[in-house]
Design a protein around this motif. Sequence first.
Motif, PDB file in Angstrom:
ATOM      1  N   PRO B 132       0.799  -1.229   0.000  1.00 50.79           N
ATOM      2  CA  PRO B 132       0.000   0.000   0.000  1.00 50.79           C
ATOM      3  C   PRO B 132       0.831   1.277   0.000  1.00 50.79           C
ATOM      4  CG  PRO B 132      -0.111  -1.081   2.138  1.00 50.79           C
ATOM      5  CD  PRO B 132       0.732  -1.933   1.279  1.00 50.79           C
ATOM      6  N   THR B 133       1.990   1.267   0.678  1.00 52.52           N
ATOM      7  CA  THR B 133       2.756   2.506   0.855  1.00 52.52           C
ATOM      8  C   THR B 133       3.363   3.004  -0.447  1.00 52.52           C
ATOM      9  OG1 THR B 133       3.320   1.757   3.067  1.00 52.52           O
ATOM     10  CG2 THR B 133       4.577   3.582   2.210  1.00 52.52           C
ATOM     11  N   ARG B 135       2.364   2.928  -3.300  1.00 52.43           N
ATOM     12  CA  ARG B 135       1.449   3.591  -4.231  1.00 52.43           C
ATOM     13  C   ARG B 135       1.478   5.094  -4.019  1.00 52.43           C
ATOM     14  NH1 ARG B 135      -4.401   1.503  -3.453  1.00 52.43           N
ATOM     15  NH2 ARG B 135      -4.040   3.207  -2.041  1.00 52.43           N
ATOM     16  N   LEU B 136       1.916   5.482  -2.793  1.00 47.66           N
ATOM     17  CA  LEU B 136       1.922   6.898  -2.448  1.00 47.66           C
ATOM     18  C   LEU B 136       3.104   7.588  -3.100  1.00 47.66           C
ATOM     19  CD1 LEU B 136       1.231   6.468   1.347  1.00 47.66           C
ATOM     20  CD2 LEU B 136      -0.428   7.033  -0.418  1.00 47.66           C
TER      21      LEU B 136
END
Lengths: 295, 366
Positions: B132-133, B135-136
């Motif tokens: 998830p991270t 993607r930032l």
Amino acid sequence: MPPDAINALAQYTLSGLTTGSVYALLALGYSLIFNATGIVNFTQGDFLSLGGLVLYSLLVSQGLPIFAAFPATILLVALAGALVERVCLRPARSRQMIILIFITMAASTLMRGLMKQGWGKLPLALPPLSPEVPFRLLGAVLTPQNLWVMGMTLCGIAALAWFFRATVTGKAMRAAAADPRTARLMGVEVERLTTLSFAFAGALGALGGMLITPITSLSYDIGLMLGLKGFAAAVLGGYGSFAGAVAGGVLLGLFESYGAGYVTSAYRDVLVFGLLILVLFVRPQGLFGTTGRRA
Amino acid sequence: MTVPGTGPGTVKTPAPASSGSSTRHPLFTPPARRFMRGWLALAVAMALLPLALRSGYQFTVLNVVAVNLIVVTGLNLLMGYAGQISYGHAAFFGMGAYGSAILSTTHGVDPWLAMGVSACGVAVAAAAVGVPTLRLKGNYLVMATLGFNLIVDVILVQWSDVTGGSSGFVGVPPLSVAGISFDTDRSFYWLAWGVALLLLIPARNLVHSPVGRALRAIHDSEPGAEACGVPTASYKVQVFVLSAVFASLAGSLHAHYLGIVAPKTFDIFKSVEFVTMCLIGGMGSLWGGLAGALLLTVLPQMLGVFEEHHDLIFGAILLVMLIFMPRGVSPWLRDLLKKGLGGGKRPGVSRDSRDSRDRGDGEVRP
């Protein structure tokens, strides 16, 4: 609801709003500089420490009255903010984002070193803005300083909103944030406005520092964790958005206070940053952010 | 961050798969001769250095350099080549250290096995955080990795039944091979530098493989790389996991060497320190990582004399270096080396094409 529970809720809400106000001030500082330069400025928390320390010196050591010391501190720290931009970032040989961010980190280390030299390592006691006479509101114990924090924060936000809407300089700053090249073509002096943004960020940090350090404590490194929480608030609200910064600050303050009160106080930071990361997973652009050109 | 449309010229296409079977497994290709010469020279130098060292303290400092070098090598793959920022590598470093310490001390697991199990655990954790991270972008990635590090840090302090709390975890057994225990500064020197040097080889191979070129394409332009068929999301997570494993191995070495681990060693400032080592050394250069690890380990030790003024002096030096030498010391060292060896050859003529890369990307206004 039993009266005790209402008392507790009121108490947590008030303390959450108090710290949330300071997070909001810091988050506004982060957003201002982001809009001007696109970077995270890690000296934001040090502006807060510096604000508290300068006020301490003017008030306690120099014996200035509060109505003179307060604006003088804001001006001095604003000057420090402008200096950070002029001395550290302007002459940088690289425009690469990570280098510029690290320059602010190095500047933050340097500022902490200077503050340690100037004011020592021991915590100082900054007197509150008005005599401490606790009173009760909805069962919560409140000190006048709590009201000062929230009131002055509202004033600061209102002044900033007025500046951006009503003054030519404020409008120019918004234009420069939206599109620096076009703004420059229209005769806006973007470089000067960048310096001004740093001065404003310094002023916001100083305001937060003068308000919160009588409640917490005052030392050269008090701004470290508060600065990170302010950064978290800015990210939570949507980086670069002013409304998002204020909302993110207040939400983060409330969540932290409720989490510490109802769930666990030892792991409060885990809750705060855990929430933040979860929000980012669901909304990578923050609560009020837009998926704009820059992230 | 990378701006879409910086021009198609900056996007390097990944090499076609037909460039030989040896490029199929990037971690195990034979390293090029030039790198191998430098590597051997370093290995010989590090093997001879103990003859010149007098005090155990000098060994201690060099051992810390080796441990830091392992982390920086991994971090360089992520930051210098794939262009992703992580302010959370001290957390992986700490998870490796605490994993090793707890497994080997509390549960009596063999230290080597503990090191391996910790590394596997960290790999899983890094994948869970990375998916998830990564993607930032930009400030959000900075915050997410910082936040992750802060969380791990708080847990290490608060979960005191298992971790020993803020005072730390003591009594970690040393690593040993065939009866030889690496429990002194001198003996650990061989182990630490052996591992650090060995890990440089797969790192170098990865960099010079099609995967490495794809990572650099991600660094230059993510949409561009995606358009060329690079599975950007998956590659970013993979290199993140690899760099976390490097950090975990270094953390385990650290724990078994010192015999004590304390949470303060794994806070966000340690993460910042690792990133600073990459930057000062020169991002995107493995030798630069060595220079950065050496400089930023030895310098604070020397500044130890000025305990009171540490922040002041360290901050000032860092600031000046970042302002005036944003590409780190490695291009400068390379020129110096060329001048010394090549008999007055003009510096900068045969510079690596990578050197020019920090123009154009991450352009920041104004």
